[in-house]
Write a protein that holds these residues in place. Structure first.
Motif, mmCIF file in Angstrom:
data_model
loop_
_atom_site.group_PDB
_atom_site.id
_atom_site.type_symbol
_atom_site.label_atom_id
_atom_site.label_comp_id
_atom_site.label_asym_id
_atom_site.label_seq_id
_atom_site.Cartn_x
_atom_site.Cartn_y
_atom_site.Cartn_z
ATOM 1 N N ALA A 48 0.875 -1.204 0.159
ATOM 2 C CA ALA A 48 0.044 0.026 0.067
ATOM 3 C C ALA A 48 0.723 1.242 -0.241
ATOM 4 C CB ALA A 48 -0.810 -0.029 1.218
ATOM 5 N N ARG A 49 1.931 1.253 0.804
ATOM 6 C CA ARG A 49 2.850 2.420 0.705
ATOM 7 C C ARG A 49 3.545 2.462 -0.286
ATOM 8 N NH1 ARG A 49 6.284 1.464 6.369
ATOM 9 N NH2 ARG A 49 7.546 0.495 4.579
ATOM 10 N N ARG A 50 3.859 1.619 -1.359
ATOM 11 C CA ARG A 50 4.682 1.605 -2.567
ATOM 12 C C ARG A 50 3.826 2.189 -3.757
ATOM 13 N NH1 ARG A 50 9.154 -2.752 -1.879
ATOM 14 N NH2 ARG A 50 10.173 -1.860 -0.190
ATOM 15 N N LEU A 51 2.630 1.585 -3.496
ATOM 16 C CA LEU A 51 1.622 1.541 -4.785
ATOM 17 C C LEU A 51 1.152 3.141 -5.262
ATOM 18 C CD1 LEU A 51 0.059 -0.197 -6.812
ATOM 19 C CD2 LEU A 51 -1.871 -0.007 -5.071
ATOM 20 N N ILE A 52 1.248 3.951 -4.048
ATOM 21 C CA ILE A 52 0.424 5.035 -4.162
ATOM 22 C C ILE A 52 1.322 6.343 -3.650
ATOM 23 C CG2 ILE A 52 -1.671 4.239 -3.641
ATOM 24 C CD1 ILE A 52 -1.126 4.202 -0.994
ATOM 25 N N GLY A 53 0.542 7.657 -4.196
ATOM 26 C CA GLY A 53 1.483 8.860 -3.975
ATOM 27 C C GLY A 53 1.662 9.291 -2.476
ATOM 28 N N LEU A 54 2.327 10.316 -2.487
ATOM 29 C CA LEU A 54 2.721 10.699 -0.955
ATOM 30 C C LEU A 54 1.416 10.844 -0.097
ATOM 31 C CD1 LEU A 54 4.927 11.705 0.776
ATOM 32 C CD2 LEU A 54 4.567 13.844 0.083
ATOM 33 N N ARG A 55 0.457 11.473 -0.586
ATOM 34 C CA ARG A 55 -0.648 11.746 0.230
ATOM 35 C C ARG A 55 -1.524 10.311 0.857
ATOM 36 N NH1 ARG A 55 -3.006 17.241 -3.010
ATOM 37 N NH2 ARG A 55 -2.730 15.665 -4.768
ATOM 38 N N LEU A 56 -1.721 9.394 -0.054
ATOM 39 C CA LEU A 56 -1.992 8.298 0.341
ATOM 40 C C LEU A 56 -1.151 7.290 1.069
ATOM 41 C CD1 LEU A 56 -4.230 7.296 -2.789
ATOM 42 C CD2 LEU A 56 -5.245 7.512 -0.515
ATOM 43 N N LYS A 57 0.196 7.499 0.935
ATOM 44 C CA LYS A 57 1.180 6.939 1.533
ATOM 45 C C LYS A 57 1.097 7.194 3.134
ATOM 46 C CE LYS A 57 4.498 5.734 -0.898
ATOM 47 N NZ LYS A 57 5.657 5.615 -1.942
ATOM 48 N N VAL A 58 1.026 8.668 2.983
ATOM 49 C CA VAL A 58 0.794 9.065 4.437
ATOM 50 C C VAL A 58 -0.480 8.664 5.323
ATOM 51 C CG1 VAL A 58 0.701 11.421 5.950
ATOM 52 C CG2 VAL A 58 2.374 11.412 4.039
ATOM 53 N N LEU A 59 -1.499 8.482 4.467
ATOM 54 C CA LEU A 59 -2.748 8.015 5.001
ATOM 55 C C LEU A 59 -2.617 6.737 5.650
ATOM 56 C CD1 LEU A 59 -5.726 9.353 5.251
ATOM 57 C CD2 LEU A 59 -6.274 7.909 3.282
ATOM 58 N N VAL A 60 -1.762 5.849 4.819
ATOM 59 C CA VAL A 60 -1.646 4.488 5.414
ATOM 60 C C VAL A 60 -0.618 4.517 6.582
ATOM 61 C CG1 VAL A 60 -0.433 2.367 4.726
ATOM 62 C CG2 VAL A 60 -1.860 3.569 2.968
ATOM 63 N N LEU A 61 0.378 5.435 6.626
ATOM 64 C CA LEU A 61 1.241 5.595 7.680
ATOM 65 C C LEU A 61 0.301 5.987 8.945
ATOM 66 C CD1 LEU A 61 4.381 7.309 6.089
ATOM 67 C CD2 LEU A 61 4.054 5.090 7.177
ATOM 68 N N LEU A 62 -0.528 7.049 8.651
ATOM 69 C CA LEU A 62 -1.592 7.390 9.841
ATOM 70 C C LEU A 62 -2.281 6.295 10.308
ATOM 71 C CD1 LEU A 62 -2.637 9.734 11.682
ATOM 72 C CD2 LEU A 62 -4.374 10.062 9.587
ATOM 73 N N ALA A 63 -3.027 5.408 9.511
ATOM 74 C CA ALA A 63 -3.646 4.173 9.847
ATOM 75 C C ALA A 63 -2.690 3.376 10.608
ATOM 76 C CB ALA A 63 -4.037 3.379 8.648
ATOM 77 N N ALA A 64 -1.408 3.392 10.341
ATOM 78 C CA ALA A 64 -0.398 2.440 11.243
ATOM 79 C C ALA A 64 -0.270 2.957 12.629
ATOM 80 C CB ALA A 64 0.799 2.234 10.587
ATOM 81 N N GLU A 65 -0.214 4.354 12.523
ATOM 82 C CA GLU A 65 -0.182 4.929 14.016
ATOM 83 C C GLU A 65 -1.126 4.756 14.864
ATOM 84 O OE1 GLU A 65 2.619 6.065 14.223
ATOM 85 O OE2 GLU A 65 3.412 6.958 12.563
ATOM 86 N N VAL A 66 -2.445 4.912 14.282
ATOM 87 C CA VAL A 66 -3.556 4.579 15.061
ATOM 88 C C VAL A 66 -3.627 2.960 15.804
ATOM 89 C CG1 VAL A 66 -6.101 4.328 14.918
ATOM 90 C CG2 VAL A 66 -5.071 6.235 14.181
ATOM 91 N N VAL A 67 -3.021 2.226 14.619
ATOM 92 C CA VAL A 67 -3.186 0.869 15.350
ATOM 93 C C VAL A 67 -2.146 0.633 16.297
ATOM 94 C CG1 VAL A 67 -2.488 -1.669 14.535
ATOM 95 C CG2 VAL A 67 -4.251 -0.215 13.042
ATOM 96 N N GLY A 68 -1.087 1.072 16.039
ATOM 97 C CA GLY A 68 0.249 1.098 17.073
ATOM 98 C C GLY A 68 -0.002 1.702 18.223
ATOM 99 N N ILE A 69 -0.695 2.794 18.149
ATOM 100 C CA ILE A 69 -0.960 3.527 19.606
ATOM 101 C C ILE A 69 -1.592 2.724 20.470
ATOM 102 C CG2 ILE A 69 -2.491 5.528 20.865
ATOM 103 C CD1 ILE A 69 -1.444 7.170 18.029
ATOM 104 N N CYS A 70 -2.823 2.185 19.958
ATOM 105 C CA CYS A 70 -3.802 1.266 20.516
ATOM 106 C C CYS A 70 -3.383 -0.093 20.922
ATOM 107 C CB CYS A 70 -5.210 1.258 19.780
ATOM 108 S SG CYS A 70 -5.817 2.795 19.635
ATOM 109 N N TYR A 71 -2.555 -0.718 19.923
ATOM 110 C CA TYR A 71 -2.384 -2.150 20.202
ATOM 111 C C TYR A 71 -1.034 -1.965 21.362
ATOM 112 C CZ TYR A 71 -1.237 -6.986 19.146
ATOM 113 O OH TYR A 71 -1.144 -8.502 19.331
ATOM 114 N N TYR A 72 -0.226 -1.344 21.037
ATOM 115 C CA TYR A 72 0.887 -1.061 21.985
ATOM 116 C C TYR A 72 0.281 -0.920 23.473
ATOM 117 C CZ TYR A 72 3.941 -0.886 17.976
ATOM 118 O OH TYR A 72 4.769 -1.244 16.872
ATOM 119 N N HIS A 73 -0.332 0.038 23.624
ATOM 120 C CA HIS A 73 -1.091 0.620 24.808
ATOM 121 C C HIS A 73 -1.699 -0.630 25.462
ATOM 122 C CE1 HIS A 73 -3.266 2.505 27.991
ATOM 123 N NE2 HIS A 73 -4.336 1.905 27.619
ATOM 124 N N LEU A 74 -2.612 -1.432 24.911
ATOM 125 C CA LEU A 74 -3.184 -2.546 25.484
ATOM 126 C C LEU A 74 -2.237 -3.905 25.783
ATOM 127 C CD1 LEU A 74 -6.458 -2.318 23.044
ATOM 128 C CD2 LEU A 74 -6.474 -2.141 25.783
#
Ligand SMILES: [Fe+2]
Ligand SMILES: [Fe+2]
Length: 251
Positions: free
Chosen positions: A114-140
Motif C-alpha cells: 500500500a505504501r509503495r503503490l500510491i502517491g505521497l498523500r495516500l502513503k501518509v494516510l496509510v502511515l496514519l492508519a499504522a499510527e492509530v493501530v500502533g498507539i492502541c495495540y501497544y497500549h493494550l
C-alpha cells in the motif's frame, strides 16, 4: 479554512532533538518465560512493519505538493529514523521474550504494498492508519504486562506514535483544499481503518487471545483514535484552543 500552511521547520526541529537517543540497554529484569509465545510473534510482525520507509522519504524530498518544502522532507526522514528506532526497541522485546524476528509476513507485505503503490498523500494516510493501530495495540499489550522493561518501552512507543499521528495529520490537513476533498478523505480514511483493523485482528488473533485482550475494547480504542485523527485533519468538532495547544505542544 482549507489548505492551511504548516510550520515544517518546527517539526524538523522537534524530530532533530530526539534523533540521537541511544537504545535502552538490553538487560533482562523479569522472568518472561510465563508470557505467551504469541506475544513475541506479534511484536516481531510489528517490528517488521516499523522497518522500511525509504520510498516515502524520497517522495517527500521530490514532492511538489502545495505546502511541502525541504523542512517537510527533512522532518519525514527524521520520522522514518524514529520508526527504525522503534523497530530496534521491538527487536529487543522479541529477544527478551525468547522469540525470533520475522522477515516476511502477509500483513507487513500488505502495508508495504500500500505504501509503495500510491502517491505521497495516500502513503501518509496509510502511515496514519499504522499510527492509530500502533498507539492502541501497544497500549493494550502494555496494560496486560507486569512492570518490566518491555512494558515501559511499549508505553514510550505509544507516546512517540501519538506525535507521529499529529505529524501526519498536519500534512493531510494542509492537503485538503475543498469540501469535496474533505469528503473524499473521510470516506477513504474510514475504509482504510476498517481494513487495517480487520487485518490486524486476524493476523494477531493468537496474541490478542493469549494476552486476554477483548476485540471489542481494541476496536473501541481504534475507533476513538481514528475519530481524533479525522477531526485533526478536517478540524471538525475540535475547538480552536485544542488545535492551538496541540500545535504548540511540539514547539
Ligand atoms: Fe513506530
Ligand atoms: Fe509511528
Amino acid at each position: 479554512m482549507y489548505g492551511q500552511q504548516v510550520n515544517w521547520r518546527k517539526w524538523q526541529h522537534f524530530f532533530e532533538q530526539r534523533a540521537n537517543r541511544p537504545l535502552p540497554p538490553l538487560a533482562s529484569d523479569t522472568d518472561y518465560s510465563s508470557l505467551p509465545k504469541s506475544l513475541a510473534r506479534s511484536l516481531a510482525v510489528f517490528q517488521l512493519g516499523e522497518s522500511g520507509g525509504g520510498t516515502v522519504i524520497e517522495q517527500a524530498r521530490l514532492s511538489d505538493l502545495p505546502g511541502t518544502n525541504d523542512h517537510y522532507a527533512a522532518a519525514m526522514a527524521l520520522f522514518v529514523k524514529e520508526e527504525h528506532r522503534h523497530a530496534n526497541v521491538l527487536a529487543m522485546c522479541v529477544r527478551l521474550l525468547g522469540g525470533s524476528l520475522v522477515r516476511k509476513n502477509w500483513t507487513a507485505r500488505m502495508f508495504v504494498f500500500a505504501r509503495r503503490l500510491i502517491g505521497l498523500r495516500l502513503k501518509v494516510l496509510v502511515l496514519l492508519a499504522a499510527e492509530v493501530v500502533g498507539i492502541c495495540y501497544y497500549h493494550l499489550l502494555a496494560s496486560r504486562l507486569p512492570s518490566c522493561h518491555i512494558q515501559r518501552w511499549l508505553r514510550e512507543l505509544v507516546d512517540e506514535e501519538k506525535y507521529h499521528l499529529f505529524f501526519h495529520c498536519d500534512f493531510l490537513r494542509s492537503q485538503i483544499c475543498s469540501a469535496g476533498q474533505r469528503r473524499l478523505f473521510i470516506v477513504v480514511w474510514r475504509s482504510l481503518m476498517v481494513v487495517a483493523a480487520v487485518t490486524v485482528i486476524i493476523d494477531h488473533r493468537n496474541a490478542i487471545r493469549d494476552m486476554g485482550l477483548d476485540v471489542k475494547t481494541i476496536c473501541g480504542r481504534w475507533k476513538s483514535y481514528s475519530r481524533l485523527a479525522e477531526q485533526l485533519v478536517t478540524r471538525d468538532g475540535l475547538p480552536e484552543c485544542v488545535m492551538q495547544s496541540r500545535q504548540t505542544s511540539h514547539a
